[in-house]
Scaffold this active site. Structure first.
Site: not given
Ligand code: PLP
Length: 381
Positions: A53, A105, A178, A203
């Site tokens: 973990r 997001y 991000d 992604k």
């Molecule tokens: N950040 C962005 C720009 C995303 O497009 C996404 C998911 O679509 C996330 C964060 C969240 O990631 P996850 O779906 O892997 O939890």
């Protein structure tokens, strides 16, 4: 080892850092699945492995590749992009104030607005494409973090990372970015002054729509990074070893995939700009994009594989277009080898800043002429 310092991120990722398994001489690292490990005779754990973990060798290998891609001294992998981001926000501790974008997001924005306050984290949303708006949202003494997403989902605004880093550091705060859609291929947030880079590795980093994963890469292996490592261990947020193995394999081709998708996105953005059924194309690579100049400075070698279009005849026409594609896949998510199309407002709901006539496109690595023909026929009822 000296050689490695000279190799580019593309080379390092292509060879998964070039590690050779000592025992078998295999050029593909073995997958470590054990959750528990034998103590040394004198009661120590010299291997560094205690319990799954907290850490895992396959996960560490994936982290070393993410760190190399981002030019970071350390990185951590998580079970999803959401858990990576949430671990960072929890790591700030109660009483922290965060400035985050109005357009980002949606699921993470919802968490920041609806859940973060219960953890003692206060959040203000600002227009993150405007440094003055970010500056106005800062609460000196209280703001601990500025969060950016650039280019930002699903309108593809571009934020000035270096400018936001100056603002954050001016008040003793950190900047986290991000960079899921920019990818390490086109943007290096740490080199521009960011303290933390986050990826939904689900992604582009993995790239094959078959792994959920998240990553944080740190500009310095400091107390915040240590705190986040503890949170990951306590909350069981670590990526599973099988997923780490697949992610390592996916990252070997990151550079090729991302450049192919970005080339197609750029070509499609130009052609769609002249399409009679389209009222607007949102893509940072287009000269009329409001943040094109900052995108040109900050994104080196390409503008990414994501774009959105607004359909001239409105919401129903946009939904009907998404229903008519044959090659594009009508599905959520992005950054895979297959092209995806989605009516975003249907996903994000009424609190979303996304216009109802918008379709989000994730270019894949298919032949761009096939992608174009399919979109063109779908846009013409
Ligand atoms: N950040 C962005 C720009 C995303 O497009 C996404 C998911 O679509 C996330 C964060 C969240 O990631 P996850 O779906 O892997 O939890």
């Amino acid at each position: 080892m000296e050689d490695k310092a000279e190799w580019s991120a593309r080379t390092l990722a292509a060879q998964a850092l070039g590690r050779i398994d000592e025992k078998t001489r295999a050029i593909v690292p073995p997958l470590h699945v054990a959750t528990t490990f034998i103590r040394d005779p004198d009661n120590l754990y010299r291997s560094g492995n205690i319990y799954g973990r907290a850490d895992n060798e396959t996960v560490r290998e994936g982290e070393a590749i993410v760190a190399a891609l981002e030019g970071a001294p350390s990185a951590l992998l998580f079970g999803s992009g959401m858990s990576a981001a949430i671990a960072l926000f929890l790591g700030l501790g109660p009483g922290a104030h965060v400035v985050a974008p109005k357009v980002m997001y949606w699921s993470l924005r919802n968490w920041l607005v609806n859940e973060a306050p219960a953890h003692g984290v206060a959040v203000d949303l600002a227009d993150a494409d405007d440094l003055n708006a970010i500056a106005a949202a800062i609460k000196p003494g209280r703001t601990k973090l500025i969060w950016l997403e650039t280019p930002s989902n699903p309108l593809w605004g571009v934020s000035d990372i270096a400018g936001a880093a100056r603002l954050a550091h001016g008040v003793g705060a950190k900047l986290a970015v991000d960079s899921t859609c920019a990818t390490p291929v086109f943007t290096k947030p740490l080199a521009l002054g960011a303290d933390v880079v986050m990826h939904s590795a689900t992604k582009y980093l993995n790239g094959h729509s078959d792994v959920l994963a998240g990553a944080l890469a740190f500009a310095s292996d400091d107390s915040l990074a240590a705190r986040i490592r503890q949170i990951r261990a306590a909350h069981g947020m670590i990526l599973g070893p099988f997923e780490a193995y697949l992610l390592i394999r996916g990252m070997r081709t990151l550079d090729l995939r991302v450049r192919a998708a970005a080339a197609s996105a750029f070509e499609l953005a130009q052609r769609l700009s002249n399409h009679s059924a389209v009222s607007a194309v949102l893509y940072p690579g287009l000269p009329h994009h409001p943040n094109h100049e900052i995108a040109r400075r900050q994104m080196v070698g390409g503008f990414g594989g994501m774009l959105s279009v607004r359909v001239r005849d409105g919401e129903a026409a946009a939904i009907a277009t998404a229903a008519r594609v044959r090659l594009w896949k009508r599905a959520t998510s992005l950054g895979g080898v297959e092209a995806l199309i989605e009516h975003r407002a249907s996903v994000e709901g009424p609190t979303s800043p996304c216009p109802p006539d918008l379709l989000r496109l994730s270019a894949g690595i298919e032949d761009v002429e096939d992608l174009w023909r399919d979109l063109d026929q779908a846009l013409r009822p």
